[in-house]
Enzyme design. Structure first.
Site, short mmCIF file in Angstrom:
data_model
loop_
_atom_site.label_atom_id
_atom_site.label_comp_id
_atom_site.label_asym_id
_atom_site.label_seq_id
_atom_site.Cartn_x
_atom_site.Cartn_y
_atom_site.Cartn_z
N CYS A 28 0.84 -1.19 0.00
CA CYS A 28 0.00 0.00 0.00
C CYS A 28 0.88 1.25 0.00
O CYS A 28 2.10 1.17 0.08
CB CYS A 28 -0.91 0.00 1.22
N ARG A 41 2.86 1.00 -7.09
CA ARG A 41 2.88 -0.07 -6.09
C ARG A 41 1.64 -0.96 -6.19
O ARG A 41 1.63 -2.05 -5.65
CB ARG A 41 2.98 0.52 -4.68
N TRP A 83 -4.02 -2.06 -0.87
CA TRP A 83 -4.06 -3.35 -1.56
C TRP A 83 -4.66 -4.32 -0.56
O TRP A 83 -4.05 -4.65 0.45
CB TRP A 83 -2.65 -3.77 -1.97
N ASN A 111 0.25 0.45 6.44
CA ASN A 111 0.74 -0.55 5.49
C ASN A 111 1.18 -1.78 6.28
O ASN A 111 1.71 -1.66 7.38
CB ASN A 111 1.96 -0.04 4.72
N GLY A 112 1.01 -2.96 5.69
CA GLY A 112 1.51 -4.17 6.32
C GLY A 112 0.42 -4.99 6.98
O GLY A 112 -0.76 -4.89 6.63
N GLU A 160 11.97 -22.51 -13.64
CA GLU A 160 11.70 -21.09 -13.44
C GLU A 160 12.92 -20.24 -13.76
O GLU A 160 12.79 -19.17 -14.37
CB GLU A 160 11.24 -20.85 -11.99
N LYS A 210 13.18 -17.29 -16.64
CA LYS A 210 13.63 -15.91 -16.41
C LYS A 210 14.69 -15.51 -17.42
O LYS A 210 14.67 -14.39 -17.94
CB LYS A 210 14.20 -15.73 -15.00
N GLU A 235 12.97 -14.96 -20.78
CA GLU A 235 12.12 -13.77 -20.78
C GLU A 235 12.93 -12.47 -20.82
O GLU A 235 12.55 -11.51 -21.49
CB GLU A 235 11.25 -13.75 -19.52
N HIS A 255 19.37 -38.65 -22.20
CA HIS A 255 18.45 -39.04 -23.26
C HIS A 255 18.30 -37.91 -24.28
O HIS A 255 17.18 -37.55 -24.66
CB HIS A 255 17.09 -39.42 -22.67
N LYS A 314 13.57 -1.07 -25.64
CA LYS A 314 14.60 -0.25 -26.27
C LYS A 314 15.92 -0.56 -25.59
O LYS A 314 15.97 -0.93 -24.43
CB LYS A 314 14.27 1.23 -26.12
#
Length: 619
Positions: A2, A27, A84, A110-111, A492, A496, A499, A515, A614
């Site tokens: 938040c 955020r 949030w 927050n939290g 994963e 990354k 990506e 194999h 870019k």
């Protein structure tokens, strides 16, 4: 995740506060609100959705002839917040700021307050009445209970009753020239202007107005007025601290001083995991998933778990499969949602189907969830967004609390999804009695320690990873190898790299390497081996020896102190020791950083997909 903004000074503050919130929009949030003091009273406006809705609500109140927008003289003290949702649905009632019984004290937070339920019961027994479902509101009532005329003392007394990780700011109608904040593991920073002060969760909120900042450290309280700032510790002892001058531009400030959102989000992972697990592990003995609407008797009786997901969520689900089967002894089937939806799967009332989707809007995952539900299975959504389609297409929801991700590669998503799968696995084990109480308590303690270990890992491996990236960033192919619970980490990590760097990368179960994939290796090939502690580490090391025999350059991710792995790898990156099932959350961190630095060394923009990217200047 938040945002907090507070102001005390001589200028009308409403626009300053809303403009500050706009600088924190990156955020992520689902609702927002503002409270100001004027003529001895507090006026509030709250709205669901984006800040345009908040501005419209403020304007509408002005037309009605009262409140924030028409205060005369103009309000010069106030607080604002973007929320949030974690405790309570997305609604105006649950949006911050929150007030006490008399509506004379307002707070933004927050939290997570871990002991909110216990404190709420105490306050209700004392006659306090609550207007929201949030954990945050109890802070306003605690301050009210301790208020004897000194706002700082009242905030300190409330602060010392709270458990969790949070930052909050309080204001009192009887003290219109003060704001008081407190910090426990969540950020809080002061901005010092000319006869005015700001208090916020991040510097971008006030950077346009002042570059003079005072950092509030963990466990400290701060009182601000137009004339400056006073800091003290939790016992009341004064703390002296000089201000600093921030040299960032506004774009850099939104990134928290990091050069990219991706790097910022990598460094946000300790807080994201802490928010995800904190109040769900209220003690060292058990797991509280009372926010998940699944009956304990149902969970005790399920015969099978089926996990459907795509991309990073699929990899997190694979880790969850190991955890649930190991701890709860429930069989788990894992499937790619885009394939599952076109099968004729055997699924029914004895199955719990888990649909994992960060956004809650992944079409293939939603289709798989609907298919399972139509067949009679109960469906649990694991998602980051309240109000998303997944929350409507499921019987229950287990929320991650990762906050917003701007960078193209999911980082916080993976670790938070893995964390909730650990929570679910331990809860199932607790209900089904498949773990002895001492072992369960040990795992809970290890899980609670993960946020600190994540932070330690990121800080400790950064330079080592950067050096390895410089050695290999021009290579045109990488192979990632792992076994057992290390395999999802390989998948994963390879994702990354693809990506962010667009380098062809394969990830394989190390036992399958012979194999076919071994034919791709030569002396120019970097091979990344996830070799953290596991029941099959010896077998993995045998596979690594096969790789070395082809002359490939082995980069190993190993558990701290493992000299055997270090002896067979060309380069080793160590992560802290923890229970072997929990290792994936730590092992993925250097792989995220490796992909990041290779991309940057290849002059790629890591915050945008390739068709939008870019070239950028290398750090």
């Amino acid at each position: 995740m938040c945002g907090i903004v507070g102001y005390v000074g001589g200028r009308p503050c409403r626009e300053l506060l809303v403009a500050g919130l706009e600088k924190l929009e990156y955020r992520g949030y689902d609702s927002a609100g503002i409270s100001v003091i004027s003529d001895g009273d507090i006026s509030s406006v709250r709205a669901v959705g984006n800040l345009a809705n908040l501005r419209e609500a403020v304007a509408a109140q002005a037309q009605d002839g009262g409140g924030v927008a028409t205060a005369a003289p103009p309000a010069t003290t106030g607080v604002a917040h973007t929320r949030w949702a974690t405790h309570g649905r997305v609604s105006e009632e649950n949006a911050h700021p929150h007030g006490d019984c008399s509506d004379r004290i307002h707070i933004v937070l927050n939290g997570i307050i871990e002991n909110h339920a216990q404190l709420r019961r105490q306050l209700e027994a004392d006659g306090h009445h609550f207007s929201s479902e949030t954990d945050a509101e109890i802070v306003a009532h605690l301050i009210e209970r301790h208020d004897e005329g000194d706002l700082t003392d009242a905030v300190r007394a409330a602060f010392n009753e709270l458990r969790g990780h949070y930052a909050f700011v309080a204001m009192h109608a009887d003290h219109p020239d003060l704001l008081v904040g407190a910090r426990k593991e969540c950020p809080l920073v002061v901005g010092l202007g000319s006869d005015e002060s700001f208090l916020a969760s991040a510097i971008p909120a006030f950077l346009k107005e002042t570059r003079n900042v005072v950092m509030v450290e963990d466990g400290e309280l701060v009182t601000i007025g137009a004339d400056g700032v006073r800091i003290s510790d939790a016992a009341g002892a004064p703390v002296e601290r000089d201000h600093e001058v921030v040299t960032w531009d506004e774009d850099a400030a939104e990134k928290g001083g990091y050069s990219t959102f991706t790097m910022k989000e990598i460094h946000e992972q300790p807080d994201a995991v802490a928010e995800t697990i904190a109040d769900r592990l209220p003690t060292d003995e058990g797991i509280d998933l009372s926010d998940v609407d699944l009956d304990d008797d149902y969970l005790r009786g399920i015969k099978r778990v089926v996990i459907v997901a795509c991309g990073t969520s699929y990899h997190a689900g694979l880790v969850g499969r190991y955890a649930i089967e190991q701890w709860a002894r429930v069989p788990v089937e894992m499937d790619v949602a885009s394939e599952y939806r076109y099968r004729n799967p055997v699924v029914g009332p004895d199955d719990l189907v888990i649909g994992m989707t960060q956004s809650g809007e992944t079409a293939d995952t939603l289709a798989a969830m609907r298919l399972a539900r139509e067949a009679g299975a109960k469906v649990l959504a694991v998602t980051n967004l309240m109000g998303s389609q997944a929350t409507r297409d499921s019987d229950a929801v287990l929320f991650t609390r990762a906050g917003m991700e701007i960078g193209v590669a999911a980082t916080k998503t993976f670790v938070c999804q893995v964390a909730v799968m650990y929570l679910l696995g331990l809860r199932l084990a607790e209900l089904r009695g498949t773990l002895d109480p001492p072992e369960l308590a040990k795992l809970v303690r290890e899980l609670k320690a993960l946020p600190s270990k994540i932070e330690t890992t990121i800080d400790s491996v950064e330079q080592r990873v950067r050096a390895i990236a410089r050695s290999h960033y021009q290579q045109r192919f990488f192979l990632y190898l792992g076994r057992h619970i290390g395999l999802p980490v390989c998948l994963e990590g390879a994702l990354k790299l693809k990506e962010l760097s667009y380098i062809p990368t394969d990830a394989y179960a190390a036992g399958e390497m012979k194999h076919g994939p071994i034919a791709l290796l030569d002396e120019s090939t970097p091979v990344v081996a996830v070799a953290t502690a596991s029941p099959v580490l010896e077998k993995l090391l045998s596979n690594v020896e096969e790789v070395r025999a082809r002359g490939a350059d082995v980069i190993a991710i190993a558990t701290e102190g493992d000299e055997e792995v270090d002896g067979v790898a060309d380069q080793t990156i160590f992560v802290p020791e923890t229970d072997w099932i929990l290792q994936p959350i730590l092992a993925i961190l250097p792989l995220q950083l490796l992909a990041y630095h290779i991309a940057r060394l290849n002059d790629l923009n890591v915050d945008q997909p390739r068709n939008l990217a870019k070239t950028v200047t290398v750090e």
